[in-house]
Each structure stands twice: as structure tokens, then as C-alpha cells.
Design an enzyme around this catalytic site. Structure first.
Site, mmCIF file in Angstrom:
data_model
loop_
_atom_site.group_PDB
_atom_site.id
_atom_site.type_symbol
_atom_site.label_atom_id
_atom_site.label_comp_id
_atom_site.label_asym_id
_atom_site.label_seq_id
_atom_site.Cartn_x
_atom_site.Cartn_y
_atom_site.Cartn_z
ATOM 1 C CE LYS A 205 7.484 -23.441 4.346
ATOM 2 N NZ LYS A 205 6.347 -24.269 4.711
ATOM 3 C CE LYS A 258 9.878 -24.264 7.447
ATOM 4 N NZ LYS A 258 8.632 -24.848 7.112
HETATM 5 C C1 PBG Z 1 4.585 -27.562 5.491
HETATM 6 C C2 PBG Z 1 5.832 -27.363 6.278
HETATM 7 C C3 PBG Z 1 7.142 -27.651 5.898
HETATM 8 C C4 PBG Z 1 7.937 -27.387 7.016
HETATM 9 C C5 PBG Z 1 7.108 -26.906 8.015
HETATM 10 N N1 PBG Z 1 5.796 -26.875 7.537
HETATM 11 C C6 PBG Z 1 7.683 -28.240 4.658
HETATM 12 C C7 PBG Z 1 7.530 -27.550 3.378
HETATM 13 O O1 PBG Z 1 7.127 -26.389 3.274
HETATM 14 O O2 PBG Z 1 7.792 -28.230 2.370
HETATM 15 C C8 PBG Z 1 9.411 -27.611 7.085
HETATM 16 C C9 PBG Z 1 9.946 -27.841 8.455
HETATM 17 C C10 PBG Z 1 11.293 -28.460 8.509
HETATM 18 O O3 PBG Z 1 11.961 -28.687 7.484
HETATM 19 O O4 PBG Z 1 11.731 -28.739 9.638
HETATM 20 N N2 PBG Z 1 4.161 -26.473 4.744
HETATM 21 ZN ZN ZN Z 2 2.559 -27.049 3.173
#
Ligand code: PBG
Ligand code: ZN
Length: 331
Positions: A205, A258
């Protein structure tokens, strides 16, 4: 053989020929829909998300009704994101692991009323007063004066996952990026008899600006600092392999990359290196970017299916996408 013996255009003569030589196919089973359920909303009061045209926050009952509609169109799985009442947020994200929390209640009802595979996002950021994905502590040797604590956060993330499993989640999906979280989740689930609850790790991520519309939607922006001390540097590809490797050792059942579109090379690398089912998250910014272009007449709707197909072609088995409802209508 060269031209004129070989003619590549023979493969493209008409749609029947193209249909039988197509290498990559997108299926309804590939789609996972991310749904936002907001504790404070009354039934019938779905709230438009300003940063994501066409997407809404739902009350618990409306969320279940919409999930049923999508199931009738062929959706197989859904990932639930909760938005707790703002006044309940605290330093440790307590509403994230309350048995009566918004996600836990939604999961119970989705399990009762649908046959969908229920996935839950396991994190603290929507539930902490500071908006970070873990606990924080003052520390001057950091970019913004406090540290997002790793080991102390694991205990809380594990509690969140357990509460989701108790509510009936089929799969828990930790998105926090703390080290050791897959092991912590596997341990607490197994100790409590949830040895069949699966873990879909947000393994790879990146600290991406493409999450901005989501944070607006989920009210989860950090109040200070950023997430660069726990999410990955967008410049790093080899590190993605190590992240995935560690998650496998710790017991992950699914890997994830992601975002998706700006990271297709990483999807391909992880698919080539590992054999676990690979999920990718076609994130909010990718959705909003294409929707904005369509609304302005710069792109046609065809860009939606083309981009989903490109994610599949890169190696994704499953795609979490806000385009799932659209794709269900076009498959
Ligand atoms: C929370 C989370 C996020 C997303 C999914 N779970 C945001 C982040 O990490 O700030 C992003 C999903 C999206 O942008 O569609 N940890
Ligand atoms: Zn988070």
C-alpha cells in the site's frame, strides 16, 4: 512469416473473431464493491460524497438494501467501511472495535440478508481523533513531531479484526501498514476459534495522493502530518516484494496492491513472484479522475471498462472498485 502472408488484422475483422481471441476477460466475480456506511445517517438519507460523483454514504439499512440490489446484478463480494459518529472518536480508535460499532452491526445484517462474501476494512484512521491508522506518541525525531506507534497499535488492530470476525465477516482486510499486523491478526483469530476467517492484507500500500477523495468520504484525513512513515514510498518496487513476502510468512490469504492504475508494474511483479490470489484496489482518486473527465466530456464512458480490463491484464485476480455497480451493468 511477414506481410502479406501474416496479417494481424485478421484477428480483428469483426466482433465475433475478436471475442474468441480475447486474452483477458473481466468477470462479475472479479469485482469487490467498497461501501460506506455512516452511523449518524437516518434511513432514506443517503449522503452524496462531494469528491466522488455518483457515490454515497448510506445508513445501515440503506447499505444493506443497496448491497442486495448489487447482489441481484451478480456482485459476489463487498468491503465495508464504517464512518462512526464524530464525537465517539478517541486517541485509540475505540469505536473501531466496539461490538455495537457501525461496521459490526452492518456485517451482522449483511450476513443475515445476503449471500455476499463480506470483507471488512481493518484500520483505526476513521475512528481516531487524530486520523492516523495507529496510536501516536510525541517524538521529535519524526517529520511532524509525533510517531505512529507500531507495536502498541497491533493490539488494537487485532481487537478490531476479532470484533469483525465475531460479527460474521468472512474476510478481514487490514489497511494500516503496521509491521507484524498479519501475524497479530492471525493469532487473535485462531486463539478465538476463527481459524476459517481469512486475511486479505493490504500488503503493498503506497502513500498515495489518490486516496484523497476517500478520506473526504470517510472523514479519515490525518489532522496533522501524513502517512508516509507507514505507507510505502511510491518510488519503491523491490520493497513491494519484501512486503508481500513478509505477509505470506505471517499468514495472509490474499495479497493486495494499492492503488491500481499508477502501479500496474507492481501488480505484474507481485503476480509473477507469488501464487496467492491477488487483489488490487482501484482507489477513489482513480474513480474520481475518470468520472470528472466523463462529466466534462473529455473522456467517454468506455474509459471505465478499459481501465478495469487493464488492471486485470496486469495480473489482478480481484479488483476493489467504486466502478463495480457500473461494471455489473456492462458485463
Ligand atoms: C484506510 C484506507 C484508505 C483507503 C482504504 N482504506 C485511506 C488511507 O489509507 O488514507 C483508500 C481507499 C481509496 O482511496 O479508495 N486505511
Ligand atoms: Zn487507516
Amino acid at each position: 512469416m511477414n506481410f502479406p502472408i501474416t496479417r494481424m488484422r485478421r484477428y480483428r475483422k469483426n466482433s465475433k473473431i475478436r471475442d474468441i481471441v480475447r486474452e483477458t476477460k473481466l468477470n462479475k466475480e472479479d469485482l469487490i464493491y467498497p461501501i460506506f456506511v455512516k452511523e449518524d445517517l437516518k434511513d432514506g438519507e443517503k449522503e452524496a460524497i462531494s469528491t466522488m460523483p455518483g457515490e454515497f454514504r448510506y445508513s445501515l439499512n440503506d447499505c444493506v438494501e443497496y448491497a442486495k440490489e448489487l447482489e441481484a446484478k451478480g456482485l459476489k463480494s463487498i468491503i465495508v467501511f464504517g464512518i462512526p459518529s464524530a464525537e465517539k472518536k478517541d486517541e485509540i480508535g475505540s469505536p473501531a472495535f466496539a461490538s455495537t460499532g457501525i461496521v459490526q452491526r452492518t456485517v451482522r445484517k449483511l450476513k443475515e440478508e445476503t449471500d455476499l462474501v463480506i470483507i471488512t476494512d481493518v484500520c483505526l484512521c476513521q475512528y481516531t481523533s487524530h486520523g492516523h491508522c495507529g496510536l501516536i506518541e510525541k517524538n521529535d525525531d519524526t517529520d511532524f513531531g509525533f510517531e505512529i506507534l507500531n507495536d502498541e497499535s497491533l493490539e488494537y488492530l487485532a481487537k478490531v479484526a476479532l470484533s469483525h470476525a465475531e460479527a460474521g465477516a468472512d474476510i478481514v482486510a487490514p489497511s494500516d501498514m503496521m509491521d507484524g499486523r498479519i501475524q497479530a491478526l492471525r493469532e487473535i483469530l485462531d486463539e478465538n476459534g476463527y481459524y476459517n476467517t481469512m486475511i486479505m492484507s493490504y500488503s503493498v500500500k503506497f502513500a498515495s495522493s489518490f486516496y484523497y477523495p476517500f478520506r473526504e468520504a470517510a472523514c479519515s484525513s490525518p489532522s496533522a502530518g501524513n502517512r508516509k512513515s507507514y505507507q510505502m514510498d511510491p518510488a519503491n518496487a523491490l520493497e513491494a516484494i519484501r512486503e508481500a513476502e513478509l505477509d505470506i510468512i505471517e499468514g495472509a490469504d490474499f495479497l493486495m496492491v494499492k492503488p491500481a492504475l499508477p502501479y500496474l508494474d507492481i501488480i505484474k511483479t507481485i503476480k509473477d513472484e507469488f501464487t496467492l490470489p491477488l487483489v488490487t484496489y482501484n482507489v477513489s482518486g482513480e474513480y474520481s479522475m475518470i468520472m470528472a473527465a466523463i462529466e466534462n466530456g473529455y473522456l467517454s464512458e468506455e474509459a471505465i471498462m478499459e481501465s478495469l480490463l487493464s488492471i486485470k491484464r496486469a495480473g489482478a485476480d480481484l479488483i476493489i472498485t467504486n466502478f463495480a455497480p457500473y461494471a455489473l451493468d456492462h458485463l
